[in-house]
Design a protein around this motif. Structure first.
Motif, PDB file in Angstrom:
ATOM      1  N   GLY A  14      51.299  38.763  28.074  1.00 26.36           N
ATOM      2  CA  GLY A  14      50.549  37.831  28.909  1.00 26.36           C
ATOM      3  C   GLY A  14      49.116  38.280  29.106  1.00 26.36           C
ATOM      4  N   CYS A  15      48.247  37.336  29.347  1.00 29.82           N
ATOM      5  CA  CYS A  15      46.859  37.638  29.657  1.00 29.82           C
ATOM      6  C   CYS A  15      46.324  36.538  30.565  1.00 29.82           C
ATOM      7  CB  CYS A  15      46.021  37.762  28.385  1.00 29.82           C
ATOM      8  SG  CYS A  15      45.884  36.258  27.418  1.00 29.82           S
ATOM      9  N   PHE A  16      45.212  36.788  31.196  1.00 25.60           N
ATOM     10  CA  PHE A  16      44.542  35.831  32.071  1.00 25.60           C
ATOM     11  C   PHE A  16      43.146  35.666  31.507  1.00 25.60           C
ATOM     12  CE2 PHE A  16      42.616  34.272  36.006  1.00 25.60           C
ATOM     13  CZ  PHE A  16      43.612  33.412  36.455  1.00 25.60           C
ATOM     14  N   SER A  17      42.918  34.600  30.772  1.00 21.41           N
ATOM     15  CA  SER A  17      41.680  34.453  30.010  1.00 21.41           C
ATOM     16  C   SER A  17      41.190  33.016  29.998  1.00 21.41           C
ATOM     17  CB  SER A  17      41.918  34.853  28.550  1.00 21.41           C
ATOM     18  OG  SER A  17      42.257  36.191  28.436  1.00 21.41           O
ATOM     19  N   PRO A  18      39.885  32.861  29.745  1.00 22.04           N
ATOM     20  CA  PRO A  18      39.380  31.523  29.462  1.00 22.04           C
ATOM     21  C   PRO A  18      39.862  31.072  28.083  1.00 22.04           C
ATOM     22  CG  PRO A  18      37.583  33.006  30.105  1.00 22.04           C
ATOM     23  CD  PRO A  18      38.794  33.847  29.854  1.00 22.04           C
ATOM     24  N   LEU A  19      40.115  29.804  27.962  1.00 18.27           N
ATOM     25  CA  LEU A  19      40.544  29.208  26.691  1.00 18.27           C
ATOM     26  C   LEU A  19      39.721  27.946  26.499  1.00 18.27           C
ATOM     27  CD1 LEU A  19      44.069  28.715  25.359  1.00 18.27           C
ATOM     28  CD2 LEU A  19      42.710  26.687  25.780  1.00 18.27           C
ATOM     29  N   LEU A  20      39.281  27.704  25.270  1.00 16.49           N
ATOM     30  CA  LEU A  20      38.622  26.439  24.999  1.00 16.49           C
ATOM     31  C   LEU A  20      39.189  25.819  23.731  1.00 16.49           C
ATOM     32  CD1 LEU A  20      36.205  26.415  22.605  1.00 16.49           C
ATOM     33  CD2 LEU A  20      35.078  27.830  24.273  1.00 16.49           C
ATOM     34  N   TRP A  60      36.319  36.535  20.274  1.00 14.71           N
ATOM     35  CA  TRP A  60      37.280  35.485  20.599  1.00 14.71           C
ATOM     36  C   TRP A  60      38.441  35.513  19.617  1.00 14.71           C
ATOM     37  CZ3 TRP A  60      33.963  30.441  21.469  1.00 14.71           C
ATOM     38  CH2 TRP A  60      32.994  30.688  22.441  1.00 14.71           C
ATOM     39  N   THR A  61      39.636  35.220  20.108  1.00 15.72           N
ATOM     40  CA  THR A  61      40.785  34.999  19.234  1.00 15.72           C
ATOM     41  C   THR A  61      40.743  33.528  18.865  1.00 15.72           C
ATOM     42  OG1 THR A  61      42.041  36.717  20.347  1.00 15.72           O
ATOM     43  CG2 THR A  61      43.291  35.139  19.033  1.00 15.72           C
ATOM     44  N   ASP A  67      39.804  20.075  12.066  1.00 12.97           N
ATOM     45  CA  ASP A  67      38.829  19.327  12.853  1.00 12.97           C
ATOM     46  C   ASP A  67      38.363  20.049  14.115  1.00 12.97           C
ATOM     47  OD1 ASP A  67      41.200  19.102  14.262  1.00 12.97           O
ATOM     48  OD2 ASP A  67      40.900  16.987  14.755  1.00 12.97           O
ATOM     49  N   GLY A  68      38.688  21.316  14.249  1.00 13.20           N
ATOM     50  CA  GLY A  68      38.223  22.032  15.431  1.00 13.20           C
ATOM     51  C   GLY A  68      38.845  23.408  15.541  1.00 13.20           C
ATOM     52  N   GLU A  69      38.891  23.913  16.760  1.00  7.88           N
ATOM     53  CA  GLU A  69      39.523  25.203  16.966  1.00  7.88           C
ATOM     54  C   GLU A  69      39.959  25.372  18.405  1.00  7.88           C
ATOM     55  OE1 GLU A  69      36.235  27.649  15.327  1.00  7.88           O
ATOM     56  OE2 GLU A  69      36.295  28.722  17.213  1.00  7.88           O
ATOM     57  N   LEU A  70      40.894  26.292  18.557  1.00  7.44           N
ATOM     58  CA  LEU A  70      41.395  26.714  19.846  1.00  7.44           C
ATOM     59  C   LEU A  70      41.016  28.178  19.978  1.00  7.44           C
ATOM     60  CD1 LEU A  70      43.227  26.212  22.357  1.00  7.44           C
ATOM     61  CD2 LEU A  70      45.136  26.948  20.928  1.00  7.44           C
ATOM     62  N   ASP A  71      40.296  28.533  21.034  1.00  2.00           N
ATOM     63  CA  ASP A  71      39.785  29.891  21.200  1.00  2.00           C
ATOM     64  C   ASP A  71      40.242  30.485  22.517  1.00  2.00           C
ATOM     65  OD1 ASP A  71      38.210  29.752  18.818  1.00  2.00           O
ATOM     66  OD2 ASP A  71      36.713  28.612  19.911  1.00  2.00           O
ATOM     67  N   VAL A  72      40.746  31.715  22.451  1.00  5.03           N
ATOM     68  CA  VAL A  72      41.032  32.490  23.652  1.00  5.03           C
ATOM     69  C   VAL A  72      39.929  33.525  23.765  1.00  5.03           C
ATOM     70  CG1 VAL A  72      42.637  34.031  24.828  1.00  5.03           C
ATOM     71  CG2 VAL A  72      43.521  32.135  23.444  1.00  5.03           C
ATOM     72  N   LEU A  73      39.204  33.468  24.866  1.00  6.40           N
ATOM     73  CA  LEU A  73      38.098  34.394  25.091  1.00  6.40           C
ATOM     74  C   LEU A  73      38.622  35.651  25.770  1.00  6.40           C
ATOM     75  CD1 LEU A  73      36.922  31.470  24.777  1.00  6.40           C
ATOM     76  CD2 LEU A  73      35.020  32.263  26.140  1.00  6.40           C
ATOM     77  N   HIS A 114      40.158  25.785  29.898  1.00  3.01           N
ATOM     78  CA  HIS A 114      41.257  26.232  30.751  1.00  3.01           C
ATOM     79  C   HIS A 114      40.996  27.683  31.104  1.00  3.01           C
ATOM     80  CE1 HIS A 114      45.363  26.979  32.124  1.00  3.01           C
ATOM     81  NE2 HIS A 114      45.421  28.013  31.302  1.00  3.01           N
ATOM     82  N   HIS A 115      41.400  28.072  32.278  1.00  2.00           N
ATOM     83  CA  HIS A 115      41.331  29.486  32.654  1.00  2.00           C
ATOM     84  C   HIS A 115      42.603  29.795  33.416  1.00  2.00           C
ATOM     85  CE1 HIS A 115      40.010  33.081  34.970  1.00  2.00           C
ATOM     86  NE2 HIS A 115      39.540  33.370  33.775  1.00  2.00           N
ATOM     87  N   GLY A 116      43.354  30.710  32.897  1.00  3.72           N
ATOM     88  CA  GLY A 116      44.587  31.048  33.578  1.00  3.72           C
ATOM     89  C   GLY A 116      45.493  31.880  32.696  1.00  3.72           C
TER      90      GLY A 116
END
Length: 135
Positions: A14-20, A60-61, A67-73, A114-116
């Motif tokens: 688990g982690c607590f991170s910003p995600l976009l 970033w992961t 058509d885009g990306e999902l990033d965990v900062l 998202h952040h959580g």
């Protein structure tokens, strides 16, 4: 050619991170060449926005799709910076790209933030998707 994948963790991490999450609207209606150009324009705009807001995309992961990306900062990247600086910088970078682009090359994107709490799996992230959207 053999593809090796990392072993799945014995238990979820688990982690607590910003995600976009970001995706290009109307992507599938573009020709393959136009899709490639849209991907390159989006990546360039994301790099400019990250640089302008003081974020390091190399940390970033990234889970890239066509058509885009999902990033965990990283957890130490402040969500206030992501929302307050990165999102407006991305909007400016895309506007600059669109000012000089041919009409059929202009980009319109969706951005969700998202952040959580997230659980990092071997090949995916688990958690709630976005909580704020811009188009």
């Amino acid at each position: 050619m053999t593809i090796t994948r990392p072993a799945a963790p014995a238990r979820p991490v688990g982690c607590f991170s910003p995600l976009l999450a970001i995706d290009i609207m109307g992507y599938s209606a573009r020709t393959p060449r136009m899709q490639f150009e849209a991907q390159m324009d989006l990546l360039a705009a994301m790099e400019v926005a990250a640089d302008e807001s003081g974020l390091d995309r190399e940390r970033w992961t990234q889970q890239v799709s066509g058509d885009g990306e999902l990033d965990v900062l990283p957890g130490d990247d402040d969500i206030v910076t992501v929302v307050g600086r990165y999102a407006p910088a991305l909007e400016r970078a895309l506007a600059a790209t669109n000012r000089t682009a041919a009409p059929d090359r202009r980009l319109r994107v969706r951005l969700a933030l998202h952040h959580g709490a997230l659980i990092m799996g071997p090949e995916a992230f688990f958690g709630r998707p976005g909580t704020r959207r811009w188009s």
